[in-house]
Design an enzyme around this catalytic site. Structure first.
Site, PDB file in Angstrom:
ATOM      1  N   ASP A 161       0.861  -1.184   0.000  1.00 17.00           N
ATOM      2  CA  ASP A 161       0.000   0.000   0.000  1.00 17.00           C
ATOM      3  C   ASP A 161       0.889   1.223   0.000  1.00 17.00           C
ATOM      4  O   ASP A 161       1.964   1.234   0.606  1.00 17.00           O
ATOM      5  CB  ASP A 161      -0.995   0.003   1.162  1.00 17.00           C
ATOM      6  CG  ASP A 161      -0.355  -0.034   2.529  1.00 17.00           C
ATOM      7  OD1 ASP A 161      -0.037   1.049   3.072  1.00 17.00           O
ATOM      8  OD2 ASP A 161      -0.174  -1.132   3.084  1.00 17.00           O
ATOM      9  N   GLU A 198      -7.459   3.569  12.706  1.00 21.45           N
ATOM     10  CA  GLU A 198      -6.307   3.338  13.572  1.00 21.45           C
ATOM     11  C   GLU A 198      -6.133   4.488  14.546  1.00 21.45           C
ATOM     12  O   GLU A 198      -6.926   5.422  14.587  1.00 21.45           O
ATOM     13  CB  GLU A 198      -5.054   3.143  12.735  1.00 21.45           C
ATOM     14  CG  GLU A 198      -4.674   4.338  11.879  1.00 21.45           C
ATOM     15  CD  GLU A 198      -3.336   4.131  11.187  1.00 21.45           C
ATOM     16  OE1 GLU A 198      -2.313   4.499  11.800  1.00 21.45           O
ATOM     17  OE2 GLU A 198      -3.322   3.607  10.050  1.00 21.45           O
TER      18      GLU A 198
END
Length: 250
Positions: free
Chosen positions: A47, A138
């Site tokens: 990513d 997150e």
């Protein structure tokens, strides 16, 4: 996730060029440069964000990359300036690719952030080359408030709102990127999403470990934060290449 170098708030983000010991501990391990034995034979992926700038996708493919997620947006005010090169370049090189959104639940509603994401890269089509849109949930990189000042009920409500709007606009539920520690802390160990949302689990260790509450299966595992052979963070898909393409098709 791979981090940007042009921040919403000067981008004081975790896991940039180096990852603090505290951040690694929060993700349950230490960075791994090589594929863990538990992931042997699974398709490799990565990513990326604007931190990687213009990616050499032909080289990424040559190094074994088969899929990627590209950061598109954050909150409702940030767009990755390298998104087109990264997203379209990955497809041209033969990688299955998708887009992800970095969620800031304290800035605006889940519905608003989902709409912004889809408008600027988070679309999906059943062509076998486009992964479902993903949302990055997150620890808050801009504040000491790990859960963005929200209690578990409000966090679950925010994720539900984001998910519902993504499904309305694209026809797919978003993939949820998270770690077990953040999820269990900030959603109160919610099991509301596991049956309908694919899990992209972050854990820098030799195995995915205990999964976030509700999930018994990971679809993508981010096992390294940028020290592997592919640009950005290193990931594995829990299946074969043909299964990866079926997952993309939905």
């Amino acid at each position: 996730m791979a981090r940007d170098n042009k921040p919403l708030l000067r981008r004081a983000r975790v896991r940039t060029l180096a990852v603090s010991a505290a951040a690694l501990t929060a993700l349950g391990g230490t960075a791994l440069a090589e594929i863990p034995a538990s992931g042997a034979g699974k398709p490799k992926g990565n990513d990326v964000s604007s931190h990687q700038k213009n990616v050499d996708w032909a080289e990424t493919r040559a190094e074994g990359g088969r899929f990627t997620y590209v950061k598109a947006t954050e909150s409702t005010t940030y767009r990755n300036p390298y998104f087109s090169q990264q997203y379209n370049g990955a497809r041209s090189a033969g990688l299955v690719r998708g887009a992800y959104h970095f969620a800031l639940p304290d800035k605006s509603s889940g519905k608003a952030q989902a709409a912004y994401f889809v408008k600027y890269g988070g679309r999906w089509k059943a062509d076998g080359w486009t992964l479902p849109p993903a949302v990055d949930m997150e620890y808050n990189p801009y504040s000491k408030h790990a859960c963005y000042g929200m209690n578990p009920a409000k966090m679950v409500g925010w994720i539900t709102s984001f998910s519902n709007e993504i499904r309305r606009l694209t026809g797919r539920r978003p993939v949820i990127y998270t770690s077990a520690r953040w999820w269990n802390r900030c959603t109160g160990r919610s099991r509301a999403f596991a049956a309908s949302h694919a899990l992209w689990v972050a854990r820098y260790s030799s195995s995915p470990g205990e999964l976030p509450a509700g999930w018994s299966y990971w679809t993508i595992w981010q096992y390294d934060n940028g020290s592997g052979s592919l640009p950005g963070d290193q990931n594995l898909f829990n299946g074969s290449v043909s299964q990866l393409q079926r997952f993309a098709r939905g």
